[in-house]
Design a protein around this motif. Structure first.
Motif, PDB file in Angstrom:
ATOM      1  N   GLU A 176      26.255  69.262  41.972  1.00 33.85           N
ATOM      2  CA  GLU A 176      27.582  68.667  42.194  1.00 33.85           C
ATOM      3  C   GLU A 176      27.720  67.375  41.393  1.00 33.85           C
ATOM      4  O   GLU A 176      28.729  67.148  40.717  1.00 33.85           O
ATOM      5  N   CYS A 177      26.719  66.513  41.468  1.00 29.86           N
ATOM      6  CA  CYS A 177      26.781  65.224  40.775  1.00 29.86           C
ATOM      7  C   CYS A 177      26.783  65.409  39.266  1.00 29.86           C
ATOM      8  O   CYS A 177      27.430  64.638  38.541  1.00 29.86           O
ATOM      9  N   SER A 178      26.092  66.416  38.771  1.00 33.27           N
ATOM     10  CA  SER A 178      26.068  66.669  37.336  1.00 33.27           C
ATOM     11  C   SER A 178      27.452  67.072  36.841  1.00 33.27           C
ATOM     12  O   SER A 178      27.905  66.601  35.784  1.00 33.27           O
ATOM     13  N   ARG A 179      28.141  67.923  37.585  1.00 31.86           N
ATOM     14  CA  ARG A 179      29.491  68.328  37.183  1.00 31.86           C
ATOM     15  C   ARG A 179      30.440  67.135  37.177  1.00 31.86           C
ATOM     16  O   ARG A 179      31.263  66.983  36.259  1.00 31.86           O
ATOM     17  N   ILE A 180      30.352  66.272  38.192  1.00 28.00           N
ATOM     18  CA  ILE A 180      31.252  65.116  38.255  1.00 28.00           C
ATOM     19  C   ILE A 180      30.911  64.105  37.168  1.00 28.00           C
ATOM     20  O   ILE A 180      31.792  63.475  36.593  1.00 28.00           O
ATOM     21  N   ALA A 181      29.632  63.952  36.851  1.00 30.26           N
ATOM     22  CA  ALA A 181      29.242  63.063  35.753  1.00 30.26           C
ATOM     23  C   ALA A 181      29.830  63.558  34.435  1.00 30.26           C
ATOM     24  O   ALA A 181      30.292  62.754  33.608  1.00 30.26           O
ATOM     25  N   ASP A 182      29.826  64.871  34.206  1.00 31.54           N
ATOM     26  CA  ASP A 182      30.456  65.432  33.010  1.00 31.54           C
ATOM     27  C   ASP A 182      31.959  65.131  32.998  1.00 31.54           C
ATOM     28  O   ASP A 182      32.534  64.806  31.953  1.00 31.54           O
ATOM     29  N   TYR A 183      32.574  65.256  34.161  1.00 28.84           N
ATOM     30  CA  TYR A 183      34.007  64.979  34.278  1.00 28.84           C
ATOM     31  C   TYR A 183      34.304  63.514  33.959  1.00 28.84           C
ATOM     32  O   TYR A 183      35.257  63.199  33.232  1.00 28.84           O
TER      33      TYR A 183
ATOM     34  N   CYS B 160      17.770  74.869  41.467  1.00 31.18           N
ATOM     35  CA  CYS B 160      17.338  75.397  42.763  1.00 31.18           C
ATOM     36  C   CYS B 160      18.235  76.557  43.168  1.00 31.18           C
ATOM     37  O   CYS B 160      19.213  76.890  42.492  1.00 31.18           O
ATOM     38  N   GLU B 161      17.918  77.167  44.318  1.00 30.49           N
ATOM     39  CA  GLU B 161      18.691  78.312  44.773  1.00 30.49           C
ATOM     40  C   GLU B 161      20.110  77.924  45.180  1.00 30.49           C
ATOM     41  O   GLU B 161      21.015  78.763  45.213  1.00 30.49           O
ATOM     42  N   ARG B 162      20.341  76.633  45.494  1.00 30.48           N
ATOM     43  CA  ARG B 162      21.680  76.191  45.883  1.00 30.48           C
ATOM     44  C   ARG B 162      22.597  75.971  44.684  1.00 30.48           C
ATOM     45  O   ARG B 162      23.810  75.846  44.855  1.00 30.48           O
ATOM     46  N   CYS B 163      22.038  75.880  43.488  1.00 29.68           N
ATOM     47  CA  CYS B 163      22.842  75.551  42.306  1.00 29.68           C
ATOM     48  C   CYS B 163      23.940  76.576  42.036  1.00 29.68           C
ATOM     49  O   CYS B 163      24.961  76.252  41.432  1.00 29.68           O
ATOM     50  N   GLY B 164      23.725  77.808  42.447  1.00 30.08           N
ATOM     51  CA  GLY B 164      24.714  78.850  42.221  1.00 30.08           C
ATOM     52  C   GLY B 164      25.813  78.898  43.255  1.00 30.08           C
ATOM     53  O   GLY B 164      26.735  79.715  43.148  1.00 30.08           O
ATOM     54  N   HIS B 165      25.752  78.028  44.260  1.00 25.00           N
ATOM     55  CA  HIS B 165      26.769  78.015  45.308  1.00 25.00           C
ATOM     56  C   HIS B 165      28.095  77.524  44.749  1.00 25.00           C
ATOM     57  O   HIS B 165      28.142  76.726  43.818  1.00 25.00           O
ATOM     58  N   ALA B 166      29.182  78.005  45.325  1.00 19.23           N
ATOM     59  CA  ALA B 166      30.517  77.572  44.884  1.00 19.23           C
ATOM     60  C   ALA B 166      30.632  76.052  44.980  1.00 19.23           C
ATOM     61  O   ALA B 166      30.203  75.451  45.965  1.00 19.23           O
ATOM     62  N   PRO B 167      31.201  75.404  43.959  1.00 17.49           N
ATOM     63  CA  PRO B 167      31.302  73.937  43.967  1.00 17.49           C
ATOM     64  C   PRO B 167      32.078  73.411  45.171  1.00 17.49           C
ATOM     65  O   PRO B 167      33.065  74.015  45.600  1.00 17.49           O
ATOM     66  N   VAL B 168      31.610  72.286  45.704  1.00 16.01           N
ATOM     67  CA  VAL B 168      32.291  71.616  46.810  1.00 16.01           C
ATOM     68  C   VAL B 168      33.242  70.547  46.271  1.00 16.01           C
ATOM     69  O   VAL B 168      34.342  70.368  46.783  1.00 16.01           O
ATOM     70  N   LEU B 169      32.818  69.850  45.221  1.00 20.57           N
ATOM     71  CA  LEU B 169      33.630  68.797  44.623  1.00 20.57           C
ATOM     72  C   LEU B 169      34.462  69.396  43.488  1.00 20.57           C
ATOM     73  O   LEU B 169      33.920  69.777  42.453  1.00 20.57           O
ATOM     74  N   PRO B 170      35.768  69.475  43.658  1.00 18.86           N
ATOM     75  CA  PRO B 170      36.601  70.111  42.613  1.00 18.86           C
ATOM     76  C   PRO B 170      36.849  69.158  41.457  1.00 18.86           C
ATOM     77  O   PRO B 170      36.916  67.942  41.626  1.00 18.86           O
ATOM     78  N   VAL B 171      36.975  69.704  40.277  1.00 22.70           N
ATOM     79  CA  VAL B 171      37.408  68.931  39.111  1.00 22.70           C
ATOM     80  C   VAL B 171      38.461  69.733  38.375  1.00 22.70           C
ATOM     81  O   VAL B 171      38.435  70.963  38.397  1.00 22.70           O
ATOM     82  N   PRO B 172      39.423  69.050  37.728  1.00 21.93           N
ATOM     83  CA  PRO B 172      40.406  69.784  36.915  1.00 21.93           C
ATOM     84  C   PRO B 172      39.687  70.553  35.808  1.00 21.93           C
ATOM     85  O   PRO B 172      38.605  70.188  35.374  1.00 21.93           O
ATOM     86  N   MET B 173      40.318  71.611  35.346  1.00 25.20           N
ATOM     87  CA  MET B 173      39.744  72.387  34.256  1.00 25.20           C
ATOM     88  C   MET B 173      39.611  71.509  33.022  1.00 25.20           C
ATOM     89  O   MET B 173      40.575  70.871  32.592  1.00 25.20           O
ATOM     90  N   LEU B 174      38.411  71.459  32.463  1.00 31.15           N
ATOM     91  CA  LEU B 174      38.183  70.638  31.292  1.00 31.15           C
ATOM     92  C   LEU B 174      38.651  71.371  30.030  1.00 31.15           C
ATOM     93  O   LEU B 174      38.340  72.542  29.833  1.00 31.15           O
ATOM     94  N   VAL B 175      39.415  70.667  29.221  1.00 29.18           N
ATOM     95  CA  VAL B 175      39.924  71.243  27.980  1.00 29.18           C
ATOM     96  C   VAL B 175      39.026  70.820  26.840  1.00 29.18           C
ATOM     97  O   VAL B 175      38.807  69.613  26.618  1.00 29.18           O
ATOM     98  N   PRO B 176      38.435  71.757  26.090  1.00 26.26           N
ATOM     99  CA  PRO B 176      37.541  71.392  24.994  1.00 26.26           C
ATOM    100  C   PRO B 176      38.259  70.536  23.961  1.00 26.26           C
ATOM    101  O   PRO B 176      39.434  70.750  23.645  1.00 26.26           O
ATOM    102  N   HIS B 177      37.558  69.528  23.452  1.00 26.16           N
ATOM    103  CA  HIS B 177      38.125  68.669  22.418  1.00 26.16           C
ATOM    104  C   HIS B 177      38.145  69.408  21.080  1.00 26.16           C
ATOM    105  O   HIS B 177      37.216  70.130  20.733  1.00 26.16           O
ATOM    106  N   GLU B 178      39.224  69.224  20.318  1.00 23.16           N
ATOM    107  CA  GLU B 178      39.321  69.866  19.011  1.00 23.16           C
ATOM    108  C   GLU B 178      38.504  69.077  17.987  1.00 23.16           C
ATOM    109  O   GLU B 178      38.388  67.881  18.073  1.00 23.16           O
TER     110      GLU B 178
END
Length: 220
Positions: A113-120, A202-220
């Motif tokens: 979860e924290c890794s996804r939010i850090a990317d955001y 870990c085995e929990r990594c595949g669980h549906a995300p709890v912390l939502p983030v907007p869809m990230l748009v790739p930079h051109e």
């Protein structure tokens, strides 16, 4: 909304609930591992565990994020003593902030979860200043490497140092909030970060995300 009611009913009416330093009420959005997510009006100083009980849920909680993505994590052991007001939350390095609370249950992986939010956070940088662009990018990359077990032995120490050096150095408070979020995660989920650094996902990594983030748009 508060100002109109205070004018109508007076300051004493407003101060009838809440605390001496945080009078009145607040709207709190709560989601995550609960049965009844939504917006709740609470008196400042309300016990966090009381709000969680009203929101319901049978899943064992591992932590609660208080204040939104620029807020702080509270460990499960801290929930019972936490009250939702500035003076009470400050002892945990937390604040109500945006009034967003997210409950992390036993099925979710805190590190993922924290890794996804850090990317955001890194993706949301406006690109104005180096501490934000380079700092948040380095933090996101390091958290991702810790999460996947590909980081070197000094990665954790670098991450802890960056989260103390970054605040106050950006053109706005975006890097401050991001650093606060990650620093509190390192404190609350210390064992999980250690295990991921050694073993990878870990085995929990595949669980549906709890912390939502907007869809990230790739930079051109």
């Amino acid at each position: 909304a508060h100002i109109a009611l205070i004018i109508r009913h007076g300051a004493d009416w407003f101060r009838a609930i809440g605390t001496a330093t945080d009078p009145g009420s607040s709207l709190i959005t709560i989601s995550g591992a609960i049965d009844r997510p939504g917006v709740y009006e609470i008196a400042h100083g309300t016990a966090l565990d009381a709000l969680l009980q009203v929101a319901g849920g049978t899943e064992r909680l591992r932590a609660v994020l208080v204040g939104g993505y620029f807020g702080s994590w509270l460990a499960a052991s801290e929930i019972d003593g936490a009250r939702l007001s500035s003076e009470h939350l400050s002892q945990y390095g937390a604040a109500l902030g945006a009034g967003v609370i997210v409950a992390l249950g036993d099925r979710g992986c805190a590190v993922a979860e924290c890794s996804r939010i850090a990317d955001y956070f890194a993706d949301e940088s406006s690109g104005q200043c180096g501490p934000c662009v380079n700092g948040l990018g380095a933090i996101a990359d390091t958290v991702q490497r810790l999460a996947t077990g590909t980081a070197d032995g000094a990665a954790r120490q670098r991450l802890e140092r960056w989260t103390t050096e970054l605040p106050g150095r950006g053109a706005c408070a975006h890097p401050d909030g991001a650093a606060r979020f990650i620093a509190s995660a390192l404190r609350v989920f210390s064992d999980e970060f250690h295990d991921h650094a050694r073993r990878g996902r870990c085995e929990r990594c595949g669980h549906a995300p709890v912390l939502p983030v907007p869809m990230l748009v790739p930079h051109e």
